[in-house]
Scaffold this active site. Sequence first.
Site, PDB file in Angstrom:
ATOM      1  N   GLY A  37      22.433   1.131  -6.878  1.00 18.57           N
ATOM      2  CA  GLY A  37      21.670  -0.029  -7.355  1.00 18.57           C
ATOM      3  C   GLY A  37      21.407   0.087  -8.852  1.00 18.57           C
ATOM      4  O   GLY A  37      21.698  -0.831  -9.626  1.00 18.57           O
ATOM      5  N   HIS A  38      20.893   1.248  -9.263  1.00 16.06           N
ATOM      6  CA  HIS A  38      20.650   1.473 -10.691  1.00 16.06           C
ATOM      7  C   HIS A  38      21.962   1.386 -11.487  1.00 16.06           C
ATOM      8  O   HIS A  38      22.011   0.787 -12.564  1.00 16.06           O
ATOM      9  CB  HIS A  38      20.070   2.877 -10.932  1.00 16.06           C
ATOM     10  CG  HIS A  38      18.759   3.137 -10.264  1.00 16.06           C
ATOM     11  ND1 HIS A  38      18.617   4.036  -9.238  1.00 16.06           N
ATOM     12  CD2 HIS A  38      17.522   2.623 -10.494  1.00 16.06           C
ATOM     13  CE1 HIS A  38      17.348   4.075  -8.865  1.00 16.06           C
ATOM     14  NE2 HIS A  38      16.669   3.224  -9.598  1.00 16.06           N
ATOM     15  N   ASP A 151      13.838  -5.813  -6.321  1.00 21.77           N
ATOM     16  CA  ASP A 151      12.406  -5.958  -6.602  1.00 21.77           C
ATOM     17  C   ASP A 151      12.214  -7.355  -7.191  1.00 21.77           C
ATOM     18  O   ASP A 151      11.943  -7.515  -8.380  1.00 21.77           O
ATOM     19  CB  ASP A 151      11.961  -4.871  -7.592  1.00 21.77           C
ATOM     20  CG  ASP A 151      12.211  -3.478  -7.039  1.00 21.77           C
ATOM     21  OD1 ASP A 151      11.337  -2.949  -6.377  1.00 21.77           O
ATOM     22  OD2 ASP A 151      13.318  -2.941  -7.267  1.00 21.77           O
ATOM     23  N   ARG A 188      13.800   5.673  -2.330  1.00 24.88           N
ATOM     24  CA  ARG A 188      12.924   6.053  -1.217  1.00 24.88           C
ATOM     25  C   ARG A 188      13.680   6.242   0.097  1.00 24.88           C
ATOM     26  O   ARG A 188      13.093   6.749   1.060  1.00 24.88           O
ATOM     27  CB  ARG A 188      11.798   5.019  -1.049  1.00 24.88           C
ATOM     28  CG  ARG A 188      10.764   5.072  -2.166  1.00 24.88           C
ATOM     29  CD  ARG A 188       9.561   4.198  -1.862  1.00 24.88           C
ATOM     30  NE  ARG A 188       8.462   4.430  -2.789  1.00 24.88           N
ATOM     31  CZ  ARG A 188       8.190   3.676  -3.858  1.00 24.88           C
ATOM     32  NH1 ARG A 188       8.947   2.636  -4.156  1.00 24.88           N
ATOM     33  NH2 ARG A 188       7.156   3.962  -4.639  1.00 24.88           N
TER      34      ARG A 188
HETATM   35  P1  AMP Z   1      13.312   1.853  -9.776  1.00 24.40           P
HETATM   36  O1  AMP Z   1      13.917   3.114 -10.264  1.00 24.40           O
HETATM   37  O2  AMP Z   1      13.141   1.788  -8.293  1.00 24.40           O
HETATM   38  O3  AMP Z   1      12.066   1.446 -10.542  1.00 24.40           O
HETATM   39  O4  AMP Z   1      14.363   0.703 -10.091  1.00 24.40           O
HETATM   40  C1  AMP Z   1      14.850   0.483 -11.391  1.00 24.40           C
HETATM   41  C2  AMP Z   1      15.628  -0.806 -11.411  1.00 24.40           C
HETATM   42  O5  AMP Z   1      16.716  -0.731 -10.486  1.00 24.40           O
HETATM   43  C3  AMP Z   1      14.784  -2.019 -10.992  1.00 24.40           C
HETATM   44  O6  AMP Z   1      15.111  -3.133 -11.810  1.00 24.40           O
HETATM   45  C4  AMP Z   1      15.218  -2.252  -9.564  1.00 24.40           C
HETATM   46  O7  AMP Z   1      15.074  -3.581  -9.134  1.00 24.40           O
HETATM   47  C5  AMP Z   1      16.686  -1.862  -9.642  1.00 24.40           C
HETATM   48  N1  AMP Z   1      17.188  -1.542  -8.305  1.00 24.40           N
HETATM   49  C6  AMP Z   1      16.694  -0.613  -7.444  1.00 24.40           C
HETATM   50  N2  AMP Z   1      17.389  -0.648  -6.279  1.00 24.40           N
HETATM   51  C7  AMP Z   1      18.316  -1.629  -6.410  1.00 24.40           C
HETATM   52  C8  AMP Z   1      19.320  -2.161  -5.554  1.00 24.40           C
HETATM   53  N3  AMP Z   1      19.512  -1.701  -4.331  1.00 24.40           N
HETATM   54  N4  AMP Z   1      20.082  -3.167  -6.031  1.00 24.40           N
HETATM   55  C9  AMP Z   1      19.892  -3.665  -7.272  1.00 24.40           C
HETATM   56  N5  AMP Z   1      18.970  -3.203  -8.133  1.00 24.40           N
HETATM   57  C10 AMP Z   1      18.190  -2.210  -7.709  1.00 24.40           C
END
Ligand code: AMP
Length: 283
Positions: A37-38, A151, A188
Amino acid sequence: MIKVFEKIKDIRAFVESAKREGKSVGFVPTMGYLHEGHLSLVRCARSENDVVVVSIFVNPTQFGPSEDYKDYPRDMERDISLLENEKVHAVFAPDVKEMYPEETLTTIHVEKLTEHLCGAKRKGHFDGVCLVVSKLFNIVNPDRAYFGKKDYQQYRVIERMVRDLNFPISVVPCPIIREEDGLAASSRNIYLSEKERKDATCLYKSLRLADKLIKNGEYNTKRIIDAMKEFIMGFESVRKIDYIEIVDKYTLEPVSEIKGRELIALAVYVGKARLIDNMEVQI
Ligand code: AMP
């Protein structure tokens, strides 16, 4: 070679020098423990900018007192090597003291868009997100910033904050990346046992169920939500449904009838993991 900066003054100097050369800067804020995703955000940023900066910072101000700040997974070495493979130019990985050297007396609160969904369940969460994202925007000073629709509420809140506060930054939304069985990629997911990992597909499957109901002409949101609840409660590892809501995708206000501009969003505790997912309604 990727550059890793821990100090605000160093990442500022890096970006300033890139900008002096006329380069555009794309920014991907993350909390690390990176997954596909990231990396999809990083690839998008790479394709649209000359220079890409990724931040890795588990932000304490967006976690509630009973949430998983302490347990949140971290693996800086692996993250940096993944980002190096993606040809990211710079990582900003400050420690908590660098970001919050003293008590913060300023609050950034986006109204209305934070009243439902995760905003209602995680009090103060989006204030913490807005605070850290504005600090990061002021530190990194990017031209574009990339956020995942995983998100979705966060994306809308940041988009609005940027507009309200005149940050000279384009907020670019990116699609949700999923595992083969539909589970949305998330740091997570590491909390899940094998059985919980299987049952965690219930979030995505319930969204598919809602999609099918809508395609068959069911436009009453209460009935759609009830069907999703019943479906999800059939999975053994589900401890609790935090919420299932159908909201207007721009205002994030709950609606009673599907009109074609809605978001179906849910948060479910599977084992000890609180997982979220969503789907934009198409009719
Ligand atoms: P986080 O590290 O969880 O704060 O996420 C950092 C960025 O990655 C945020 O903009 C999230 O929305 C994005 N993100 C996390 N998981 C996904 C996913 N499965 N698909 C797309 N973007 C994601």
